[in-house]
Design an enzyme around this catalytic site. Structure first.
Site, PDB file in Angstrom:
ATOM      1  N   LEU A 159       0.919  -1.271  -0.081  1.00  0.00           N
ATOM      2  CA  LEU A 159      -0.071  -0.020  -0.048  1.00  0.00           C
ATOM      3  C   LEU A 159       0.912   1.429  -0.011  1.00  0.00           C
ATOM      4  O   LEU A 159       1.941   1.211   0.742  1.00  0.00           O
ATOM      5  CB  LEU A 159      -0.922  -0.053   1.161  1.00  0.00           C
ATOM      6  CG  LEU A 159      -1.795  -1.195   1.479  1.00  0.00           C
ATOM      7  CD1 LEU A 159      -2.635  -1.210   2.690  1.00  0.00           C
ATOM      8  CD2 LEU A 159      -2.709  -1.601   0.444  1.00  0.00           C
ATOM      9  N   CYS A 160       0.602   2.122  -0.923  1.00  0.00           N
ATOM     10  CA  CYS A 160       1.631   3.342  -1.089  1.00  0.00           C
ATOM     11  C   CYS A 160       2.886   2.968  -1.149  1.00  0.00           C
ATOM     12  O   CYS A 160       3.485   2.139  -2.051  1.00  0.00           O
ATOM     13  CB  CYS A 160       1.048   4.170   0.380  1.00  0.00           C
ATOM     14  SG  CYS A 160       1.808   5.884   0.034  1.00  0.00           S
ATOM     15  N   THR A 161       3.781   3.787  -0.271  1.00  0.00           N
ATOM     16  CA  THR A 161       5.219   3.561  -0.272  1.00  0.00           C
ATOM     17  C   THR A 161       5.854   2.100   0.144  1.00  0.00           C
ATOM     18  O   THR A 161       6.929   1.954   0.212  1.00  0.00           O
ATOM     19  CB  THR A 161       5.972   4.551   0.102  1.00  0.00           C
ATOM     20  OG1 THR A 161       5.585   4.728   1.593  1.00  0.00           O
ATOM     21  CG2 THR A 161       5.742   5.982  -0.245  1.00  0.00           C
TER      22      THR A 161
ATOM     23  N   THR B  97       3.410   3.421  -6.767  1.00  0.00           N
ATOM     24  CA  THR B  97       3.444   3.887  -5.640  1.00  0.00           C
ATOM     25  C   THR B  97       2.766   5.244  -5.593  1.00  0.00           C
ATOM     26  O   THR B  97       2.234   5.785  -6.706  1.00  0.00           O
ATOM     27  CB  THR B  97       4.780   3.946  -5.011  1.00  0.00           C
ATOM     28  OG1 THR B  97       4.894   4.055  -3.720  1.00  0.00           O
ATOM     29  CG2 THR B  97       5.569   4.639  -5.676  1.00  0.00           C
TER      30      THR B  97
END
Length: 339
Positions: free
Chosen positions: A101-103, A121
């Site tokens: 998730l995300c970074t 990302t």
């Protein structure tokens, strides 16, 4: 029962962690039975933002999970912990589906799980991900990427998109839609990250284009050409292109198109102007041209963008609707029916 393991360590972003736990950790056996069994795995007590978390298991538990979720990683300037990277790699080798998730994508990339794969990302970190891990095919303009056993999402809300996608894969669209309604979020969003990326004009500075940028911004409704810009900057078209590449990282025409699209986004968000009017105000000429470029650049049509980002105010009123009224996505005002 499918086991979802949340891989945590110091420096995780608490928003993505909490979001994943809410989707998979809530008791939703009334929606789908069996539902997920969630375990939180870490090297010991960890901090996520300002919160302290005591994991249920060590990182070695990841290898016995069906799905491993790696939340966002706060400091992308440093390498993620080796024990986390090793545990995530071991879980994938053991057959787990791994999603970032995300970074959190930086953890997957460090584990080698993204080599030769398309991934994404948060848009603010796609360049860094691509630079640090050149074997990863980084796509900055998608909300998430599904490679089967390895999945990545863009930032923040896109983490919800990926979690709902996983629910949809495991339990079908009907269940995913029910979960989305419970969380008061759309079950599926159109478009990619481009609709959320800001594209400001470069800050004034001591460079040859410093006076050109504001001149262009005041004339976006004009049919400007590279020759017009070069003439205004008092340089050849070739020199103009070279300076544009140095200052903005792109070509004059691409930069100009980006500013036209950005202005169209502002007008869609803040006015009731029709598409033809906005096309004229942004120098696009016709609604057809605006729709073509807007859809290709932003990822959604202008009408869909307006419904998503338009302030929920009563059209033409300049303020919120009176008490007791609701404003729909298309600006329709709904009033309660008298008893």
């Amino acid at each position: 029962m499918s086991t979802v393991a949340l891989a945590v360590t110091d420096g995780m972003l608490h928003f993505e962690l909490a979001l994943a736990y809410e989707v998979f950790g809530a008791d939703l056996t009334h929606v789908a039975d069996p539902w997920y069994s969630v375990v939180v795995c870490g090297p010991g007590a960890v901090r996520a933002g300002r919160f302290r978390l005591d994991p249920d298991h060590g990182l070695d538990r990841l290898s016995r999970a069906d799905t491993v979720i790696v939340p966002g990683w706060a400091d992308v300037d440093v390498d993620p912990p080796a024990d986390l990277v090793d545990a995530v790699r071991a879980a994938h080798e053991a057959g787990a589906r791994v999603a970032s998730l995300c970074t959190g994508a930086f953890v997957l990339a460090a584990a080698g799980l993204l080599d030769g794969r398309r991934a994404t990302t948060h848009w603010a970190h796609t360049w860094e991900l691509a630079a640090r891990y050149p074997r990863v095919d980084v796509d900055p303009d998608v909300l998430y990427v599904d490679n089967g056993s390895v999945l990545t999402s863009a930032g923040k809300a896109a983490a919800m998109d990926l979690c709902l996608h996983l629910v949809r894969l495991d339990h079908g669209s009907s269940v995913a839609n029910t979960v989305a309604r419970r969380l008061v979020v759309p079950p599926h969003r159109d478009g990619g990250q481009s609709q959320f990326v800001t594209t400001p004009v470069p800050a004034p500075g001591n460079h040859p284009l410093a006076e050109l940028f504001p001149w262009v911004m005041e004339r976006l409704d004009h049919p400007l050409t590279v020759e017009d810009l070069a003439r205004r900057a008092r340089m050849s078209a070739r020199n103009l292109s070279r300076h544009f590449r140095s200052v903005t990282g792109t070509t004059p025409l691409q930069w100009l198109l980006t500013q036209r699209i950005r202005h169209a986004q502002e007008l869609l968000e803040t006015t009731d102007d029709g598409i033809e009017t906005i096309a004229a105000a942004t120098g696009m000429g016709t609604a057809t041209t605006l729709r073509r470029h807007f859809n290709r650049t932003v990822g959604v049509p202008p009408d869909a963008y307006r419904r998503t980002f338009r302030s929920r105010t009563r059209p033409g009123s300049g303020g919120p609707p009176p008490p007791g009224e609701l404003v729909g996505d298309r600006g329709d005002v709904f009033r309660p029916v008298p008893a």
